[in-house]
Write an enzyme that holds these catalytic residues in place. Structure first.
Site, PDB file in Angstrom:
ATOM      1  N   GLU A 106       0.842  -1.198   0.000  1.00 29.05           N
ATOM      2  CA  GLU A 106       0.000   0.000   0.000  1.00 29.05           C
ATOM      3  C   GLU A 106       0.876   1.247   0.000  1.00 29.05           C
ATOM      4  O   GLU A 106       1.913   1.288   0.673  1.00 29.05           O
ATOM      5  CB  GLU A 106      -0.923   0.000   1.219  1.00 29.05           C
ATOM      6  CG  GLU A 106      -1.903   1.161   1.263  1.00 29.05           C
ATOM      7  CD  GLU A 106      -2.928   1.012   2.385  1.00 29.05           C
ATOM      8  OE1 GLU A 106      -3.437  -0.114   2.565  1.00 29.05           O
ATOM      9  OE2 GLU A 106      -3.199   1.995   3.076  1.00 29.05           O
ATOM     10  N   ASP A 108       0.259   5.346   0.575  1.00 32.08           N
ATOM     11  CA  ASP A 108      -0.790   6.213   1.121  1.00 32.08           C
ATOM     12  C   ASP A 108      -0.461   7.694   1.049  1.00 32.08           C
ATOM     13  O   ASP A 108       0.634   8.117   1.434  1.00 32.08           O
ATOM     14  CB  ASP A 108      -1.007   5.925   2.622  1.00 32.08           C
ATOM     15  CG  ASP A 108      -1.606   4.565   2.893  1.00 32.08           C
ATOM     16  OD1 ASP A 108      -2.214   3.999   1.992  1.00 32.08           O
ATOM     17  OD2 ASP A 108      -1.451   4.093   4.025  1.00 32.08           O
ATOM     18  N   GLU A 110      -2.604  10.550   3.088  1.00 30.46           N
ATOM     19  CA  GLU A 110      -3.723  10.813   3.996  1.00 30.46           C
ATOM     20  C   GLU A 110      -3.658  12.279   4.418  1.00 30.46           C
ATOM     21  O   GLU A 110      -2.669  12.712   5.004  1.00 30.46           O
ATOM     22  CB  GLU A 110      -3.663   9.897   5.223  1.00 30.46           C
ATOM     23  CG  GLU A 110      -3.918   8.437   4.877  1.00 30.46           C
ATOM     24  CD  GLU A 110      -3.812   7.534   6.093  1.00 30.46           C
ATOM     25  OE1 GLU A 110      -4.749   6.743   6.325  1.00 30.46           O
ATOM     26  OE2 GLU A 110      -2.777   7.607   6.794  1.00 30.46           O
TER      27      GLU A 110
END
Length: 290
Positions: A106, A108, A110
């Site tokens: 993953e 990311d 955010e």
């Protein structure tokens, strides 16, 4: 984006272009061409005939969307206008995910909401072969709720680079030779969500969401995926002619390196590499540079 070669047989050229186009996906015209609603479709509104979308968070639900297929390597970017005003406790996420529980890969972005007047923080993280906990946080140097800005992830065999507009804010190199896992075995889908996370998002959970300010909105446009679609032609992933594997993308150029150093010196507020309470011994990838 296609590369052309000289062939004597025109039909061979045409066939090669079709195969390459199927291999390297890019630039959807509308949201629904390459994406679908993942949850709470009542909270996602298409704008401008699907060329932009609005995500909504209220006390009933957040929402999210995902790509219709997964990709191996390439670049993914979107223009996002984040939740304005008092957005404490909200998280707008844009990420790649292999959707495999035990050995998840993953990448990311955010975006952590804030109290009015405070800087917006973007947290990045890298999961490889199921191992994450590589958080870094950067305070953005502009108001990302005032206008659209481009957020991109470049992923090739050499490194992963997170960009805010044309500024690289994080580089994660392939250091498998040092025993550091690197995401190169699993295709990943593209996801984005708007949700409530006031137990941790703003000042470690000290600032709670103010539902009197709801609903909260984030906006997206200019969806751009260029990579090897999976399933797709088997030779796409290893094709050295893919533009993202070219010499210009094996390291930051001089301008990018200066911008990267400026971000790291002035806007990084947390780096797991420097967190001795979590990592008394510095992780090996933190010593490898860019």
């Amino acid at each position: 984006m296609a590369t052309f070669y000289h062939f004597r047989n025109a039909s061979v050229i045409f066939l090669w272009v079709l195969v390459y186009a199927a291999c390297v996906w890019g630039r959807p015209a509308t949201f629904l061409q390459d994406f679908r609603v993942a949850w709470a479709d009542s909270h996602i509104t298409q704008i401008d005939q699907g060329r932009a979308i609005q995500l909504k968070l209220d006390q009933n639900s957040g929402c999210g969307f995902s790509s219709k297929v997964k990709y191996m390597f390439g670049r993914v970017s979107m223009k996002i206008k984040l939740v304005p005003g008092d957005s404490a406790g909200t998280v707008t996420a844009f990420y790649l995910n292999s959707d495999t529980d035990n050995v998840r890969d993953e990448l990311d972005f955010e975006f952590l909401g804030n109290r009015s007047g405070q800087p917006y923080t973007v947290q990045t993280n890298v999961f490889a072969h199921g191992k994450g906990d590589r958080e870094q946080r950067v305070n953005l140097w502009f108001d990302p709720s005032a206008d659209f800005h481009t957020y991109s992830i470049l992923w090739n065999h050499r490194h992963i680079v997170f960009y805010v507009d044309d500024f690289p804010i994080r580089v994660y190199k392939n250091n498998e030779r040092m025993g550091v896992p690197y995401p190169r075995m699993q295709a990943m889908g593209v996801y984005s969500t708007l949700w409530e996370a006031d137990d941790w998002a703003t000042r470690g959970g000290l600032e709670k969401i103010d539902w009197s300010k709801a609903p909260f909105y984030a906006y997206y446009k200019d969806f751009d995926i260029e990579g090897c679609a999976v399933p797709g032609p088997a030779n796409c992933v290893s094709n050295p002619r893919n533009w993202w594997e070219g010499a210009a993308y094996q390291a930051l150029n001089a301008i990018e390196a200066r911008r990267y150093r400026w971000v790291r010196m002035n806007h990084v507020i947390y780096d797991y590499c420097r967190d001795k309470s979590r990592y008394p011994v510095t992780p090996p990838e933190c010593l490898a540079g860019i």
